[in-house]
Enzyme design. Sequence first.
Site, PDB file in Angstrom:
ATOM      1  N   TYR A 142      -7.588 -17.753  -5.465  1.00 15.39           N
ATOM      2  CA  TYR A 142      -6.917 -17.556  -4.182  1.00 15.39           C
ATOM      3  C   TYR A 142      -5.431 -17.884  -4.282  1.00 15.39           C
ATOM      4  CZ  TYR A 142     -10.963 -16.796  -1.134  1.00 15.39           C
ATOM      5  OH  TYR A 142     -12.049 -16.271  -0.501  1.00 15.39           O
ATOM      6  N   LYS A 189     -19.136 -21.456 -13.415  1.00 13.90           N
ATOM      7  CA  LYS A 189     -19.514 -20.395 -14.358  1.00 13.90           C
ATOM      8  C   LYS A 189     -19.022 -20.843 -15.732  1.00 13.90           C
ATOM      9  CE  LYS A 189     -21.079 -16.272 -15.406  1.00 13.90           C
ATOM     10  NZ  LYS A 189     -22.535 -16.005 -15.511  1.00 13.90           N
ATOM     11  N   ASP A 221     -24.264 -17.485 -10.673  1.00 13.75           N
ATOM     12  CA  ASP A 221     -25.214 -16.365 -10.519  1.00 13.75           C
ATOM     13  C   ASP A 221     -26.621 -16.890 -10.245  1.00 13.75           C
ATOM     14  OD1 ASP A 221     -25.145 -17.410 -13.104  1.00 13.75           O
ATOM     15  OD2 ASP A 221     -25.359 -15.472 -14.115  1.00 13.75           O
ATOM     16  N   ASP A 245     -16.748 -19.299  -1.174  1.00 16.45           N
ATOM     17  CA  ASP A 245     -16.598 -18.265  -0.148  1.00 16.45           C
ATOM     18  C   ASP A 245     -17.840 -17.371  -0.142  1.00 16.45           C
ATOM     19  OD1 ASP A 245     -15.319 -16.596   1.770  1.00 16.45           O
ATOM     20  OD2 ASP A 245     -14.818 -15.191   0.165  1.00 16.45           O
ATOM     21  N   ASP A 249     -21.359 -17.405   2.707  1.00 16.93           N
ATOM     22  CA  ASP A 249     -21.787 -16.243   3.510  1.00 16.93           C
ATOM     23  C   ASP A 249     -23.266 -15.979   3.247  1.00 16.93           C
ATOM     24  OD1 ASP A 249     -19.266 -15.757   4.586  1.00 16.93           O
ATOM     25  OD2 ASP A 249     -19.388 -13.589   4.238  1.00 16.93           O
TER      26      ASP A 249
END
Length: 370
Positions: A142, A189, A221, A245, A249
Amino acid sequence: MNKKIVILPGDGIGKEVTTEGKKVLEKIAELFGHTFEFDEAIIGHDAIEATGNPLPDETLTKLKNCDAILFGAVGHPKYDNDPTLKVRPEQGLLKMRKELGLYANLRPIKLFDELLEASSIKPEILKGSDILFFRELTGDVYFGEKGRKDDGNTAFDLMIYQRYEVERIAHKAFQAARTRKKKVTSVDKANVLESSRLWREVVQEIGKQYPDVALDHQFVDAAAMKLIQNPRSYDVVVTGNLFGDILTDEASQIAGSMGMLASASVGDSVGLYEPIHGSAHDITGKGIANPLASILSAALLLDISFGLKEESETIIKAVEQTLKQGWRTTDIADAKTPKEKILNTQKMGSAIINELEKVASHKLSVTSDK
Ligand code: IPM
Ligand code: MN
């Protein structure tokens, strides 16, 4: 208590839901004898239209001089469909997070039992889920260097983390875990990304200072899969900005709907409270947005920024009672919800106000009986 709160409605349904959030704060002030002084400011698309800047200086000054912020959402389809536009509403939100040092975004995923049927996930998998996400908010892709090269045909966003950024969010997560089930899952990750390897190394180190808290690590993942396979296996989750983020959701489905999820962004100074949902222009102006995420954000504000636990719990209780009575907005209604139980944004806000009065008067009478 005397406090200054800035209402930052932003774009789309942001305006509709913060109106209800503010109503609830006003009611709480009245019921519990506090003085909340409100101010309002612009951000996002509206601010671009008015000043050319998604976060005008005047807004930033107001934000830096208040005790807490209740924010709605930013965004506009005009920008989504035109990636070439250089000035964008989201830049206002990102700049605000950075300028106010809001590095920790708390996203509690708590399912109200009444909404078990509203989710697309099976009730027996969901029941009892209670997760607290710590999303790092001022680093990662970001805020890393970004740009184009080779005549615009190559684009890059640098995924970057510094040790201190991981340390401070890790501390927040471990401290919160101590007040809960004493379990932290760190998501990264690290099998591919160097920034994730630093992330994991630092979280492990900080974890040693909290020997009473169990720590495990998952790749993002796998976490995306396990989150809906077995949501009850999580307590506190700590992760980077981008992964956080996306995962939150996804996790909103555990709480039934995006319209239910509140969040708190905290860090160096003033706290910012907002729904995790966006500006939702597809439903803007229809009056059907769910205001509960904004109302629950107001509850977080009272608890975290002002230490008003009882007031905060009163709001949560009022939401619970309203849902128990069967009241719904469209996003949390299911096939069995009678039509007359579906409320618009404003009526849901009023239903909560009504319940607040009842909950508070019950509490007062219980206290005076003692
Ligand atoms: C969120 C939003 C923002 C983000 C957007 C609007 C920039 O999706 O708060 O989750 O990506 O952080
Ligand atoms: Mn998001």
